[in-house]
Design an enzyme around this catalytic site. Structure first.
Site, PDB file in Angstrom:
ATOM      1  N   LYS A  25     -31.357   9.174 -27.397  1.00 47.02           N
ATOM      2  CA  LYS A  25     -31.797   7.781 -27.191  1.00 47.02           C
ATOM      3  C   LYS A  25     -30.836   6.766 -27.792  1.00 47.02           C
ATOM      4  CE  LYS A  25     -34.885   7.576 -31.216  1.00 47.02           C
ATOM      5  NZ  LYS A  25     -33.923   6.917 -32.098  1.00 47.02           N
ATOM      6  N   GLY A  27     -32.509   9.148 -52.823  1.00 46.49           N
ATOM      7  CA  GLY A  27     -32.619   8.072 -53.815  1.00 46.49           C
ATOM      8  C   GLY A  27     -31.530   8.166 -54.871  1.00 46.49           C
ATOM      9  N   GLU A  32     -28.589   9.787 -54.674  1.00 45.75           N
ATOM     10  CA  GLU A  32     -27.229   9.602 -54.135  1.00 45.75           C
ATOM     11  C   GLU A  32     -26.947   8.120 -53.897  1.00 45.75           C
ATOM     12  OE1 GLU A  32     -26.652  12.137 -50.716  1.00 45.75           O
ATOM     13  OE2 GLU A  32     -27.122  13.937 -51.855  1.00 45.75           O
ATOM     14  N   LEU A  92     -32.689  19.446 -43.844  1.00 45.59           N
ATOM     15  CA  LEU A  92     -31.260  19.545 -44.129  1.00 45.59           C
ATOM     16  C   LEU A  92     -30.503  19.774 -42.826  1.00 45.59           C
ATOM     17  CD1 LEU A  92     -31.418  21.953 -47.208  1.00 45.59           C
ATOM     18  CD2 LEU A  92     -30.828  19.509 -47.256  1.00 45.59           C
ATOM     19  N   ALA A  93     -29.313  19.187 -42.744  1.00 37.19           N
ATOM     20  CA  ALA A  93     -28.529  19.302 -41.523  1.00 37.19           C
ATOM     21  C   ALA A  93     -28.156  20.752 -41.216  1.00 37.19           C
ATOM     22  CB  ALA A  93     -27.265  18.452 -41.659  1.00 37.19           C
ATOM     23  N   HIS A  97      -7.925  32.381 -60.963  1.00 31.43           N
ATOM     24  CA  HIS A  97      -7.917  31.654 -62.223  1.00 31.43           C
ATOM     25  C   HIS A  97      -6.818  30.599 -62.197  1.00 31.43           C
ATOM     26  CE1 HIS A  97      -8.192  30.879 -66.505  1.00 31.43           C
ATOM     27  NE2 HIS A  97      -6.866  30.979 -66.567  1.00 31.43           N
TER      28      HIS A  97
HETATM   29  C1  LIG Z   1     -29.204   9.101 -46.351  1.00 30.16           C
HETATM   30  C2  LIG Z   1     -29.328  10.539 -45.938  1.00 30.16           C
HETATM   31  C3  LIG Z   1     -28.458  11.474 -46.447  1.00 30.16           C
HETATM   32  C4  LIG Z   1     -28.557  12.798 -46.062  1.00 30.16           C
HETATM   33  N1  LIG Z   1     -27.669  13.683 -46.583  1.00 30.16           N
HETATM   34  C5  LIG Z   1     -27.734  14.968 -46.222  1.00 30.16           C
HETATM   35  C6  LIG Z   1     -26.788  15.897 -46.706  1.00 30.16           C
HETATM   36  O1  LIG Z   1     -25.883  15.548 -47.461  1.00 30.16           O
HETATM   37  N2  LIG Z   1     -26.894  17.183 -46.314  1.00 30.16           N
HETATM   38  C7  LIG Z   1     -27.887  17.595 -45.471  1.00 30.16           C
HETATM   39  O2  LIG Z   1     -27.940  18.785 -45.151  1.00 30.16           O
HETATM   40  N3  LIG Z   1     -28.800  16.742 -44.991  1.00 30.16           N
HETATM   41  C8  LIG Z   1     -28.745  15.437 -45.337  1.00 30.16           C
HETATM   42  N4  LIG Z   1     -29.638  14.549 -44.807  1.00 30.16           N
HETATM   43  C9  LIG Z   1     -30.679  15.053 -43.899  1.00 30.16           C
HETATM   44  C10 LIG Z   1     -30.099  15.292 -42.489  1.00 30.16           C
HETATM   45  O3  LIG Z   1     -29.545  14.092 -42.010  1.00 30.16           O
HETATM   46  C11 LIG Z   1     -31.184  15.793 -41.557  1.00 30.16           C
HETATM   47  O4  LIG Z   1     -31.804  16.924 -42.126  1.00 30.16           O
HETATM   48  C12 LIG Z   1     -30.596  16.190 -40.218  1.00 30.16           C
HETATM   49  O5  LIG Z   1     -29.955  15.093 -39.598  1.00 30.16           O
HETATM   50  C13 LIG Z   1     -31.683  16.732 -39.284  1.00 30.16           C
HETATM   51  O6  LIG Z   1     -31.117  17.082 -38.065  1.00 30.16           O
HETATM   52  P1  LIG Z   1     -31.953  17.083 -36.713  1.00 30.16           P
HETATM   53  O7  LIG Z   1     -30.986  17.459 -35.648  1.00 30.16           O
HETATM   54  O8  LIG Z   1     -33.182  17.879 -36.890  1.00 30.16           O
HETATM   55  O9  LIG Z   1     -32.450  15.577 -36.520  1.00 30.16           O
HETATM   56  P2  LIG Z   1     -31.689  14.179 -36.498  1.00 30.16           P
HETATM   57  O10 LIG Z   1     -30.370  14.240 -37.132  1.00 30.16           O
HETATM   58  O11 LIG Z   1     -32.669  13.196 -37.019  1.00 30.16           O
HETATM   59  O12 LIG Z   1     -31.428  13.915 -34.955  1.00 30.16           O
HETATM   60  C14 LIG Z   1     -32.447  13.691 -34.056  1.00 30.16           C
HETATM   61  C15 LIG Z   1     -31.891  12.920 -32.876  1.00 30.16           C
HETATM   62  O13 LIG Z   1     -32.880  12.874 -31.855  1.00 30.16           O
HETATM   63  C16 LIG Z   1     -32.859  11.599 -31.244  1.00 30.16           C
HETATM   64  N5  LIG Z   1     -34.163  11.394 -30.611  1.00 30.16           N
HETATM   65  C17 LIG Z   1     -35.380  11.326 -31.200  1.00 30.16           C
HETATM   66  N6  LIG Z   1     -36.350  11.201 -30.281  1.00 30.16           N
HETATM   67  C18 LIG Z   1     -35.730  11.174 -29.082  1.00 30.16           C
HETATM   68  C19 LIG Z   1     -36.197  11.080 -27.760  1.00 30.16           C
HETATM   69  N7  LIG Z   1     -37.500  11.020 -27.470  1.00 30.16           N
HETATM   70  N8  LIG Z   1     -35.283  11.064 -26.756  1.00 30.16           N
HETATM   71  C20 LIG Z   1     -33.957  11.153 -27.028  1.00 30.16           C
HETATM   72  N9  LIG Z   1     -33.461  11.264 -28.266  1.00 30.16           N
HETATM   73  C21 LIG Z   1     -34.338  11.292 -29.285  1.00 30.16           C
HETATM   74  C22 LIG Z   1     -32.581  10.669 -32.425  1.00 30.16           C
HETATM   75  O14 LIG Z   1     -32.088   9.415 -31.981  1.00 30.16           O
HETATM   76  C23 LIG Z   1     -31.564  11.477 -33.202  1.00 30.16           C
HETATM   77  O15 LIG Z   1     -30.249  11.182 -32.791  1.00 30.16           O
HETATM   78  C24 LIG Z   1     -29.557  13.201 -45.156  1.00 30.16           C
HETATM   79  C25 LIG Z   1     -30.436  12.259 -44.613  1.00 30.16           C
HETATM   80  C26 LIG Z   1     -30.320  10.940 -44.997  1.00 30.16           C
HETATM   81  C27 LIG Z   1     -31.258   9.926 -44.398  1.00 30.16           C
END
Ligand SMILES: Cc1cc2nc3c(=O)[nH]c(=O)nc-3n(C[C@H](O)[C@H](O)[C@H](O)COP(=O)(O)OP(=O)(O)OC[C@H]3O[C@@H](n4cnc5c(N)ncnc54)[C@H](O)[C@@H]3O)c2cc1C
Length: 466
Positions: free
Chosen positions: A36, A187, A189, A320-321, A445
């Site tokens: 989206k 929070g 970070e 987590l990513a 080392h």
């Molecule tokens: C500030 C911050 C720092 C972070 N740092 C880390 C880190 O250092 N390491 C780590 O592992 N994790 C980190 N995270 C968490 C990490 O970003 C998420 O766990 C990860 O992005 C989840 O991946 P995902 O693919 O499940 O979802 P998302 O990354 O949230 O992606 C979901 C996607 O789906 C799209 N979407 C939603 N609904 C629809 C729809 N109906 N139609 C089309 N598209 C849609 C959204 O626009 C989005 O692009 C952080 C998060 C934040 C907010």
């Protein structure tokens, strides 16, 4: 317009969705990936992991130039912060990542579809972009729609004074006073970023400790270090309301029955994230959810509707990513008849403060509550030669090993580049290593990972360098 014959329609191009799409294409599937937002990469690339780490890296340089160079015999004159340049660099890092995914989609012949995806049935998705709707049909649908910040009902986001992590990544000026609700990774970070740039940072946390879920002792050590850096903490405290006070806010805090007020310029609410399924139509087609609003899946990531799967932040587990990525790969490999698998016991977790706190496996409290008899080995970075060369002696490694089998149960690292050192720990756990295995593996080392080897030796009371 109707597009048919996709083997897989992925909803969401975050790390879960885009990685799943690529792996599915590698396995020979015809894949569409619906997103989206105008850029690919999801929360992680656009408003999460990557921009936050870009700012953490920049502000680490700033803090080192201010406080860390003199010890190395380097004198610098007055420093000047160029915040717009720092933000522009961060934006460039993000752009490189999001554009990289476009290239990867092209290479793997994945069709990116821009628009809001809504499930019409178990194999049909309507994608709306502006006034136009395109209907996709496919064999299977994978929901990877991620999560969004949780908003507190009495402290709603206004994007300026009461903000989420998204706005905290692009503030145009350093706030004089920043109040943060929530002492989790996000929070801490973002608090570190703005603290290093000169903001007075107060972190308010409901629980009696920071970074809930991480090993309590290590969390206590991290809190002490962050306090030394100037961050303040109020634990067992709740923020109730906020009222405008001049150009800032007066926030009412409640701690064990008594109330107080704190003034701040900006209030960052970082109390967690909720699965995002708004407008997705998942409930309407029969997908079941748990009591926390997460999509219910089985071990194949299949939802309660045949043909619809879900992974990442939208299902249970740590948000987590890399967890989302592993699930994406495993889900599509199982769709293709392969043996995909995610070992949730070996998923590392990192708080990218300085020093960093990284962990994998069980904390001491978790091992106790599961009644697993364990031994503990620790080793301080003060006794690690490379840490001394770097002048980064804060922190330690803590290893938990099963008292009967010696198998490693958990590894916790507070120290410089703990995010890199934890990779060895995660691999060791993935391969079911014992403390003895790590202790007997040659480590280059002088390196920081030698502290891991020493902690493994300490499990059997035979550390060499302490
Ligand atoms: C500030 C911050 C720092 C972070 N740092 C880390 C880190 O250092 N390491 C780590 O592992 N994790 C980190 N995270 C968490 C990490 O970003 C998420 O766990 C990860 O992005 C989840 O991946 P995902 O693919 O499940 O979802 P998302 O990354 O949230 O992606 C979901 C996607 O789906 C799209 N979407 C939603 N609904 C629809 C729809 N109906 N139609 C089309 N598209 C849609 C959204 O626009 C989005 O692009 C952080 C998060 C934040 C907010």
């Amino acid at each position: 317009m109707k597009d048919t014959n996709f083997d897989l329609i992925v909803l969401g191009a975050g790390p879960g969705g885009y990685v799943a799409a690529i792996r599915a294409a590698q396995l020979g599937m015809r894949v569409a990936c619906v997103e989206k937002d105008p850029t690919l990469g999801g929360t992680c690339l656009n408003v999460g992991c990557i921009p936050s780490k870009a700012l953490l890296d920049s502000t680490e340089h700033y803090a080192t130039a201010q406080h860390g160079l003199a010890a190395h015999g380097i004198k610098v004159g007055a420093l000047e912060l160029d915040l717009p340049a720092m933000m522009a660099r961060k934006d460039k890092v993000v752009k490189l990542g999001t554009q990289g995914i476009i290239g990867l989609f092209k290479k793997n012949k994945i069709e990116p579809v821009t628009g809001y995806g809504r499930l019409r049935s178990r194999n049909t998705v309507d994608v709306t972009n502006g006034g136009a709707t395109r209907t996709l049909t496919g064999q299977r649908v994978l929901i990877a729609t991620g999560s969004v910040p949780i908003q507190l009902p009495d402290l709603p986001f206004d994007g300026k004074r009461i903000i989420s992590s998204t706005e905290a990544l692009c503030m145009r000026a350093v706030p004089r006073r920043l109040l943060i609700i929530g002492a989790g990774a996000i929070g801490l970070e973002l608090g570190s970023v703005w603290n290093r740039l000169g903001a007075e940072v107060l972190v308010v946390e409901l629980l009696d400790r920071i970074v809930p879920g991480m090993d309590r002792k290590m969390a206590g050590l991290l809190q002490r270090v962050l306090q030394k850096q100037g961050m303040k903490f109020q634990l067992q405290t709740t923020a109730r309301t906020a009222a405008r006070a001049g150009s800032g806010l007066q926030v009412t805090l409640e701690a064990r029955g008594s109330t107080s007020t704190e003034e701040c310029d900006v209030l960052l609410v970082a109390v967690g994230r909720r699965p995002f399924v708004d407008g997705l139509g998942a409930r309407e087609v029969g997908v079941a959810f748990d009591d926390r609003g997460r999509i219910t899946v089985d071990r194949r990531y299949a939802t309660t509707v045949p043909g619809i799967y879900a992974i990442g932040d939208v299902i249970a587990g740590p948000m987590l990513a890399h967890k989302a990525e592993e699930e994406g790969v495993a889900a599509v490999e199982m769709m293709a008849g392969q043996a995909g698998h995610v070992n949730y016991d070996a998923v590392p977790n990192v708080v990218y403060t300085w020093p960093e706190l990284a962990s994998v496996g069980l904390s001491e409290e978790q091992a106790q509550s599961q009644e697993i008899p364990f031994k503990v080995g620790t080793f301080p970075f003060l006794a690690n030669a490379r840490a001394r060369c770097m002048n980064e002696t804060e922190g330690m490694v803590k290893m938990l090993a099963d008292a009967k089998t010696d198998r490693v149960l958990g590894i916790h690292i507070l120290g410089a580049r703990a995010s890199d050192v934890i990779a060895e720990a995660a691999i060791a756990m993935e391969f079911g290593a014992s403390a003895e295995d790590i202790a007997r593996s040659a480590h280059a080392h002088p390196t920081l990972p030698e502290a891991l080897k020493e902690a493994a030796l300490a499990v059997h009371q035979r550390s060499i360098n302490i």
